[in-house]
Design an enzyme around this catalytic site. Structure first.
Site, PDB file in Angstrom:
ATOM      1  N   PRO A 125      20.336 -91.299  43.683  1.00 16.89           N
ATOM      2  CA  PRO A 125      20.646 -90.934  42.306  1.00 16.89           C
ATOM      3  C   PRO A 125      21.838 -89.996  42.162  1.00 16.89           C
ATOM      4  O   PRO A 125      22.008 -89.071  42.961  1.00 16.89           O
ATOM      5  CB  PRO A 125      19.365 -90.260  41.806  1.00 16.89           C
ATOM      6  CG  PRO A 125      18.597 -89.921  43.030  1.00 16.89           C
ATOM      7  CD  PRO A 125      18.969 -90.929  44.070  1.00 16.89           C
ATOM      8  N   ASN A 126      22.615 -90.276  41.154  1.00 13.76           N
ATOM      9  CA  ASN A 126      23.755 -89.457  40.719  1.00 13.76           C
ATOM     10  C   ASN A 126      24.971 -89.541  41.634  1.00 13.76           C
ATOM     11  O   ASN A 126      26.019 -88.991  41.308  1.00 13.76           O
ATOM     12  CB  ASN A 126      23.345 -87.986  40.519  1.00 13.76           C
ATOM     13  CG  ASN A 126      22.283 -87.845  39.452  1.00 13.76           C
ATOM     14  OD1 ASN A 126      22.484 -88.345  38.347  1.00 13.76           O
ATOM     15  ND2 ASN A 126      21.161 -87.227  39.762  1.00 13.76           N
ATOM     16  N   ARG A 142      31.030 -85.534  38.849  1.00 13.82           N
ATOM     17  CA  ARG A 142      29.897 -84.647  39.016  1.00 13.82           C
ATOM     18  C   ARG A 142      30.273 -83.414  39.850  1.00 13.82           C
ATOM     19  O   ARG A 142      30.701 -83.565  41.004  1.00 13.82           O
ATOM     20  CB  ARG A 142      28.841 -85.451  39.765  1.00 13.82           C
ATOM     21  CG  ARG A 142      27.654 -84.692  40.201  1.00 13.82           C
ATOM     22  CD  ARG A 142      26.816 -85.524  41.160  1.00 13.82           C
ATOM     23  NE  ARG A 142      25.576 -84.840  41.396  1.00 13.82           N
ATOM     24  CZ  ARG A 142      24.749 -85.098  42.373  1.00 13.82           C
ATOM     25  NH1 ARG A 142      25.020 -86.070  43.223  1.00 13.82           N
ATOM     26  NH2 ARG A 142      23.654 -84.417  42.512  1.00 13.82           N
ATOM     27  N   TYR A 161      31.033 -81.546  45.255  1.00 16.39           N
ATOM     28  CA  TYR A 161      31.068 -82.915  45.777  1.00 16.39           C
ATOM     29  C   TYR A 161      32.476 -83.512  45.862  1.00 16.39           C
ATOM     30  O   TYR A 161      32.634 -84.644  46.290  1.00 16.39           O
ATOM     31  CB  TYR A 161      30.164 -83.817  44.921  1.00 16.39           C
ATOM     32  CG  TYR A 161      28.715 -83.358  44.915  1.00 16.39           C
ATOM     33  CD1 TYR A 161      27.963 -83.352  46.087  1.00 16.39           C
ATOM     34  CD2 TYR A 161      28.106 -82.901  43.749  1.00 16.39           C
ATOM     35  CE1 TYR A 161      26.644 -82.928  46.097  1.00 16.39           C
ATOM     36  CE2 TYR A 161      26.776 -82.468  43.742  1.00 16.39           C
ATOM     37  CZ  TYR A 161      26.058 -82.485  44.920  1.00 16.39           C
ATOM     38  OH  TYR A 161      24.754 -82.060  44.939  1.00 16.39           O
ATOM     39  N   ASN A 187      22.332 -91.493  51.930  1.00 12.54           N
ATOM     40  CA  ASN A 187      22.359 -90.229  51.195  1.00 12.54           C
ATOM     41  C   ASN A 187      21.381 -90.414  50.037  1.00 12.54           C
ATOM     42  O   ASN A 187      21.729 -91.014  49.019  1.00 12.54           O
ATOM     43  CB  ASN A 187      23.759 -89.921  50.677  1.00 12.54           C
ATOM     44  CG  ASN A 187      23.794 -88.574  49.958  1.00 12.54           C
ATOM     45  OD1 ASN A 187      22.740 -88.006  49.638  1.00 12.54           O
ATOM     46  ND2 ASN A 187      24.981 -88.054  49.693  1.00 12.54           N
ATOM     47  N   ALA A 189      18.851 -86.414  45.397  1.00  8.11           N
ATOM     48  CA  ALA A 189      17.724 -85.509  45.162  1.00  8.11           C
ATOM     49  C   ALA A 189      16.404 -86.054  45.727  1.00  8.11           C
ATOM     50  O   ALA A 189      15.476 -85.279  45.993  1.00  8.11           O
ATOM     51  CB  ALA A 189      17.580 -85.241  43.669  1.00  8.11           C
ATOM     52  N   GLU A 243      21.119 -89.687  58.088  1.00  9.79           N
ATOM     53  CA  GLU A 243      21.057 -89.004  56.784  1.00  9.79           C
ATOM     54  C   GLU A 243      22.376 -88.266  56.554  1.00  9.79           C
ATOM     55  O   GLU A 243      22.818 -87.522  57.426  1.00  9.79           O
ATOM     56  CB  GLU A 243      19.895 -88.004  56.835  1.00  9.79           C
ATOM     57  CG  GLU A 243      19.752 -87.112  55.620  1.00  9.79           C
ATOM     58  CD  GLU A 243      18.737 -85.984  55.844  1.00  9.79           C
ATOM     59  OE1 GLU A 243      18.313 -85.745  57.012  1.00  9.79           O
ATOM     60  OE2 GLU A 243      18.392 -85.330  54.861  1.00  9.79           O
ATOM     61  N   HIS A 245      24.619 -85.826  53.776  1.00  9.77           N
ATOM     62  CA  HIS A 245      24.761 -85.051  52.539  1.00  9.77           C
ATOM     63  C   HIS A 245      26.190 -84.553  52.457  1.00  9.77           C
ATOM     64  O   HIS A 245      26.706 -83.986  53.435  1.00  9.77           O
ATOM     65  CB  HIS A 245      23.781 -83.880  52.493  1.00  9.77           C
ATOM     66  CG  HIS A 245      22.374 -84.341  52.527  1.00  9.77           C
ATOM     67  ND1 HIS A 245      21.767 -84.932  51.444  1.00  9.77           N
ATOM     68  CD2 HIS A 245      21.473 -84.373  53.535  1.00  9.77           C
ATOM     69  CE1 HIS A 245      20.544 -85.297  51.784  1.00  9.77           C
ATOM     70  NE2 HIS A 245      20.338 -84.974  53.049  1.00  9.77           N
ATOM     71  N   ARG A 268      22.198 -74.102  50.259  1.00 13.72           N
ATOM     72  CA  ARG A 268      21.988 -74.180  48.809  1.00 13.72           C
ATOM     73  C   ARG A 268      20.566 -73.711  48.442  1.00 13.72           C
ATOM     74  O   ARG A 268      19.967 -72.968  49.179  1.00 13.72           O
ATOM     75  CB  ARG A 268      22.310 -75.597  48.320  1.00 13.72           C
ATOM     76  CG  ARG A 268      23.781 -75.963  48.558  1.00 13.72           C
ATOM     77  CD  ARG A 268      24.134 -77.341  48.060  1.00 13.72           C
ATOM     78  NE  ARG A 268      23.944 -77.441  46.616  1.00 13.72           N
ATOM     79  CZ  ARG A 268      23.956 -78.594  45.941  1.00 13.72           C
ATOM     80  NH1 ARG A 268      24.148 -79.731  46.594  1.00 13.72           N
ATOM     81  NH2 ARG A 268      23.781 -78.604  44.636  1.00 13.72           N
TER      82      ARG A 268
HETATM   83  C1  DQA Z   1      23.253 -84.373  48.087  1.00 16.60           C
HETATM   84  C2  DQA Z   1      22.467 -83.061  48.094  1.00 16.60           C
HETATM   85  C3  DQA Z   1      21.228 -83.192  47.245  1.00 16.60           C
HETATM   86  O1  DQA Z   1      20.513 -81.956  47.257  1.00 16.60           O
HETATM   87  C4  DQA Z   1      21.594 -83.524  45.817  1.00 16.60           C
HETATM   88  O2  DQA Z   1      20.436 -83.684  45.043  1.00 16.60           O
HETATM   89  C5  DQA Z   1      22.480 -84.704  45.729  1.00 16.60           C
HETATM   90  C6  DQA Z   1      23.573 -84.836  46.685  1.00 16.60           C
HETATM   91  C7  DQA Z   1      24.588 -84.248  48.860  1.00 16.60           C
HETATM   92  O3  DQA Z   1      25.173 -85.291  49.121  1.00 16.60           O
HETATM   93  O4  DQA Z   1      25.048 -83.138  49.146  1.00 16.60           O
HETATM   94  O5  DQA Z   1      22.364 -85.526  44.829  1.00 16.60           O
HETATM   95  O6  DQA Z   1      22.483 -85.360  48.751  1.00 16.60           O
END
Ligand code: DQA
Length: 143
Positions: free
Chosen positions: A9-10, A17, A22, A73, A76, A97, A99, A106
């Site tokens: 998501p997102n 964003r 990011y 990735n 959340a 994984e 990020h 964080r």
């Molecule tokens: C994320 C870190 C997550 O905590 C966050 O919710 C994201 C992006 C990252 O790529 O740093 O959506 O996965």
């Protein structure tokens, strides 16, 4: 060799964003770079993004039997989803994984990763380069 890159998501909002966290590169540009990486190294790449947990589970399940490695990735859902952990365990495909941000520096609620237990490596805080480091790692492991 086939690598599936999954974004949760997102992550489709990259470029818009929270650029401080990011970066300013768009999601479309990331997707293009991943496709180019595949062409350069002779790796078949498939990419999938969804804002919906069940769709991500379905995609992981659908990779069974036709995918050699997964870069994920989960956004959340990293911090909430036992379903994604179970899906990765169910298919048993080597997964990395990724990020973009340094999650360990964080908020407290980002300190848990459920999927991590099903991943052979975790890359955090390397920006979009993390996706390519993950694919480099999978190529090494799978060759
Ligand atoms: C994320 C870190 C997550 O905590 C966050 O919710 C994201 C992006 C990252 O790529 O740093 O959506 O996965």
């Amino acid at each position: 060799m086939k690598i599936l890159v999954i974004n949760g998501p997102n992550l489709n909002m990259l470029g818009v964003r929270e650029p401080d966290l990011y970066g300013s590169e768009t999601f479309a540009a990331l997707c293009r770079r991943i496709a180019e990486y595949g062409e350069r190294y002779g790796v078949e790449t498939e990419q999938y993004q969804s804002n919906h947990e069940g769709d991500l589970v379905d995609k992981i399940q659908a990779a069974f039997g036709n995918t050699d490695g997964i870069v994920i990735n989960p956004g959340a859902y990293t911090h909430t989803s036992i379903a994604l952990l179970d899906a990765l365990k169910a298919v048993g495909i080597p997964a990395v994984e990724v990020h973009i941000s340094k999650v360990e520096e964080r908020e407290d609620f980002r300190q848990v990763s459920y999927v991590r237990a099903a991943c052979i490596k975790t890359i955090t805080g390397h920006g979009l380069d993390g996706y390519f480091e993950a694919m480099d790692f999978l190529r090494e492991v799978l060759q």
